[in-house]
Scaffold this active site. Structure first.
Site, PDB file in Angstrom:
ATOM      1  N   SER A  53     -71.108  75.253  -8.379  1.00  0.00           N
ATOM      2  CA  SER A  53     -70.249  74.227  -8.967  1.00  0.00           C
ATOM      3  C   SER A  53     -69.603  73.413  -7.842  1.00  0.00           C
ATOM      4  O   SER A  53     -70.144  73.363  -6.730  1.00  0.00           O
ATOM      5  CB  SER A  53     -69.191  74.882  -9.866  1.00  0.00           C
ATOM      6  OG  SER A  53     -68.548  73.921 -10.668  1.00  0.00           O
ATOM      7  N   ASN A  54     -68.484  72.781  -8.107  1.00  0.00           N
ATOM      8  CA  ASN A  54     -67.793  71.987  -7.081  1.00  0.00           C
ATOM      9  C   ASN A  54     -66.295  71.992  -7.382  1.00  0.00           C
ATOM     10  O   ASN A  54     -65.845  72.630  -8.337  1.00  0.00           O
ATOM     11  CB  ASN A  54     -68.364  70.564  -7.027  1.00  0.00           C
ATOM     12  CG  ASN A  54     -68.253  69.878  -8.367  1.00  0.00           C
ATOM     13  OD1 ASN A  54     -67.157  69.620  -8.860  1.00  0.00           O
ATOM     14  ND2 ASN A  54     -69.383  69.611  -9.003  1.00  0.00           N
ATOM     15  N   ARG A  55     -65.530  71.245  -6.594  1.00  0.00           N
ATOM     16  CA  ARG A  55     -64.063  71.354  -6.631  1.00  0.00           C
ATOM     17  C   ARG A  55     -63.400  70.501  -7.710  1.00  0.00           C
ATOM     18  O   ARG A  55     -62.173  70.433  -7.772  1.00  0.00           O
ATOM     19  CB  ARG A  55     -63.492  70.954  -5.270  1.00  0.00           C
ATOM     20  CG  ARG A  55     -63.828  71.941  -4.159  1.00  0.00           C
ATOM     21  CD  ARG A  55     -63.423  71.388  -2.798  1.00  0.00           C
ATOM     22  NE  ARG A  55     -62.094  70.834  -2.806  1.00  0.00           N
ATOM     23  CZ  ARG A  55     -61.694  69.767  -2.098  1.00  0.00           C
ATOM     24  NH1 ARG A  55     -62.560  69.125  -1.330  1.00  0.00           N
ATOM     25  NH2 ARG A  55     -60.460  69.334  -2.161  1.00  0.00           N
TER      26      ARG A  55
END
Ligand code: PMT
Length: 223
Positions: A22-24
């Site tokens: 995923s990412n931030r």
């Protein structure tokens, strides 16, 4: 009044029931756009990846997990909307396989095989018609050059360039420093905005959309 579709947050790409890529992204930027649109009297649908934010008042929310879920939800919703604001940070890659069982540390290979996710904006471009499409560009290098490239490559009406290397803008924070870029009279216009709250950035995007919608030929409007 426009019917506005907003995407927000990250996508998750699972490799087993407990692990994902995923990412931030926290969804703050997209939820702020959705709130701004609802307060200004538009009908808003918010397609949200996995985030922990409350739904803004008056907004209809559709929750998704992966990039492919987000694409499917967008395809279902797009026909009944006039504009799309794509703030979501879609994972470009997913694990080639997703195990139905938790992978055992002992049996796991140290190399993860990936395959490309669909580029959602490019995939739905043929269904755009007279709708207004707004994209975001989260950049760590040269934000304006990359945003210009994406504006054209993804067939957008407006792109919001975001330098995500700054502590006060981009992922997770309540403020953002962005530049709006859009084609007009054969050139690309750009407006660099000062440091604003994400809600204020939402208002600027909405003001741009309202201006474009108002000036669009009457046959392009069905609301
Ligand atoms: O959620 P927050 O914590 O508030 O953070 C906000 C944000 C940094 C996520 C947001 O401001 C932002 O910049 N969103 C875009 C992030 C991104 O994925 O940028 P990109 O340059 O990789 O993608 C360009 C555009 O294509 C985006 O509109 C994206 O939604 C879209 N895209 C990207 C990948 C993909 N597979 N399909 C897409 O449609």
């Amino acid at each position: 009044m426009m019917r506005i579709l907003v995407t927000a947050g990250p996508t998750r790409e699972y490799l087993d029931p407990v692990r994902f890529l995923s990412n931030r992204s926290t969804g703050k930027m997209g939820f702020a756009v959705a709130e701004s649109a609802a307060v200004r009297g538009h009908a808003v649908t918010l397609i949200a990846g996995p985030v922990t934010l409350p739904t803004p008042d008056g907004v209809r929310r559709v929750d998704v997990v992966s990039a492919r879920d987000m694409l499917a939800a967008l395809r279902a919703e797009l026909p009944t909307h006039d504009a799309l604001v794509m703030t979501a940070a879609v994972a470009d890659w997913r694990p080639r396989e997703c195990s139905p069982q938790k992978l055992k540390k002992q049996g796991m290979r140290p190399v993860l095989e990936l395959e490309a996710n669909p580029d959602i904006l490019r995939t739905i471009a043929p269904e755009k018609g007279a709708r207004l499409f707004v994209g975001f560009a989260a950049e760590t290098g040269d934000p304006l050059a990359e945003a210009k490239r994406k504006l054209t490559a993804k067939g957008l009406d407006l792109i919001v360039a975001n330098d995500v290397t700054r502590a006060d803008s981009g992922f997770g924070v309540d403020t953002n420093r962005v530049t709006l870029l859009y084609p007009e009279a054969g050139e690309i216009r750009q407006h660099s905005l000062p440091l604003l709250t994400k809600r204020e950035v939402g208002d600027r995007i909405l003001a741009w959309l309202e201006g474009r919608h108002k000036n669009a030929p009457a046959q392009n409007k069905d609301s």
